[in-house]
Design an enzyme around this catalytic site. Structure first.
Site, PDB file in Angstrom:
ATOM      1  N   LYS A  58       1.014   4.632  -2.750  1.00  0.00           N
ATOM      2  CA  LYS A  58       0.898   6.045  -2.418  1.00  0.00           C
ATOM      3  C   LYS A  58       2.175   6.807  -2.775  1.00  0.00           C
ATOM      4  O   LYS A  58       2.125   8.002  -3.109  1.00  0.00           O
ATOM      5  CB  LYS A  58       0.529   6.228  -0.951  1.00  0.00           C
ATOM      6  CG  LYS A  58      -0.878   5.712  -0.623  1.00  0.00           C
ATOM      7  CD  LYS A  58      -1.937   6.334  -1.541  1.00  0.00           C
ATOM      8  CE  LYS A  58      -3.342   5.928  -1.165  1.00  0.00           C
ATOM      9  NZ  LYS A  58      -4.370   6.580  -2.001  1.00  0.00           N
ATOM     10  N   TYR A 116       0.838  -1.204   0.000  1.00  0.00           N
ATOM     11  CA  TYR A 116       0.000   0.000   0.000  1.00  0.00           C
ATOM     12  C   TYR A 116       0.872   1.254   0.000  1.00  0.00           C
ATOM     13  O   TYR A 116       0.628   2.208  -0.758  1.00  0.00           O
ATOM     14  CB  TYR A 116      -0.919  -0.005   1.222  1.00  0.00           C
ATOM     15  CG  TYR A 116      -1.654   1.304   1.452  1.00  0.00           C
ATOM     16  CD1 TYR A 116      -2.807   1.609   0.740  1.00  0.00           C
ATOM     17  CD2 TYR A 116      -1.179   2.242   2.372  1.00  0.00           C
ATOM     18  CE1 TYR A 116      -3.480   2.812   0.940  1.00  0.00           C
ATOM     19  CE2 TYR A 116      -1.836   3.445   2.577  1.00  0.00           C
ATOM     20  CZ  TYR A 116      -2.985   3.723   1.857  1.00  0.00           C
ATOM     21  OH  TYR A 116      -3.631   4.912   2.053  1.00  0.00           O
TER      22      TYR A 116
END
Length: 253
Positions: A160, A156
């Site tokens: 980002k 994750y």
């Protein structure tokens, strides 16, 4: 409309707008005079938000990971509003907070598709329109996870980091077209993904342990992100592009 409305006469598309940050942004934009396309894969949720906002909003179902779905959704928004001034790429997802070896390929593919590939699809769908009208503002919702990554969310975090870099790169490439591209990096917020991020049950004790790492002493709220997105979308930010605005209570300092 009152002169105080900072987005009077503007139109916006907000993805992942059926809940959380996206809903907060859509509502704030409407309060400030914009007409808003509330986009989400959750058709019922998008419709509920649009109804709550009122005549200024229209609900559009979209799968942000699917190019034809994004193209169709953007055509619907342009047909509804005539022109689109603002796009907020907010739709996001996270795998559970677990060690890297416990996240399988399917989860890896899903998190990159929703968080990163969606920006590819929406860029392809809207940039020709923006070039035709001579302006546009894209706001990408990143995360402090792409700036100050921590264990348990590595894949994750990678998505980002990609969002943050894409924001800067797109800003430079699209500047000659009078298209601004900015990002927002929220600290963990009070949304449906909270427990996924923490990796532990959402208890007062576990919240307190995380909040202790934020100098200003609280998590983010949808209103915090919506206010940042309002500024970046407004004419007040007409010389602002390529920034990743940290709305994090000082966590990344």
């Amino acid at each position: 409309m009152p002169e105080s409305q900072r987005l009077a006469g503007k139109t916006a598309v907000v993805t992942g707008a059926a809940s959380g940050f996206g809903r907060g942004i859509a509502e704030r934009y409407a309060e400030e005079g914009a007409r808003v396309a509330v986009m989400d894969i959750n058709a019922d949720g998008a419709a509920e938000v649009a109804r709550a906002i009122g005549n200024a909003a229209t609900a559009i179902t979209v799968d942000v990971t699917d190019g034809p779905s994004v193209e169709a959704a953007m055509r619907s928004a342009i047909e509804a509003f005539g022109e689109i001034d603002i796009l907020v790429n907010n739709a996001g997802w996270s795998h559970p907070n677990r060690p890297i070896m416990e996240i399988d390929e399917a989860a890896f593919d899903k998190v990159f598709a929703i968080n990163v590939k969606s920006i590819f699809h929406f860029t392809h769908a809207i940039v020709p329109h923006w070039r035709s009208i001579g302006r546009g503002v894209m706001i990408n919702i990143g995360s402090t996870a792409g700036i100050r990554p921590r264990p348990g969310l590595s894949w994750y975090n990678g998505t980002k980091g990609a969002v943050n870099t894409l924001t800067k790169s797109l800003a430079v490439e699209l500047a000659p077209d009078r298209i601004r591209v900015c990002g927002i990096a929220p600290v963990m917020g009070e949304t449906a993904l909270l427990e996924t991020f923490m990796g532990v049950p959402d208890t007062p004790e576990n919240r307190a342990r995380f909040v202790a790492t934020i100098p200003l002493g609280r998590m983010s709220k949808p209103s915090d992100i919506a206010n940042a997105a309002l500024y970046l979308a407004s004419d007040e930010a007409s010389l602002v592009t390529g920034v990743n605005l940290e709305v994090d209570g000082g966590r990344c300092v």
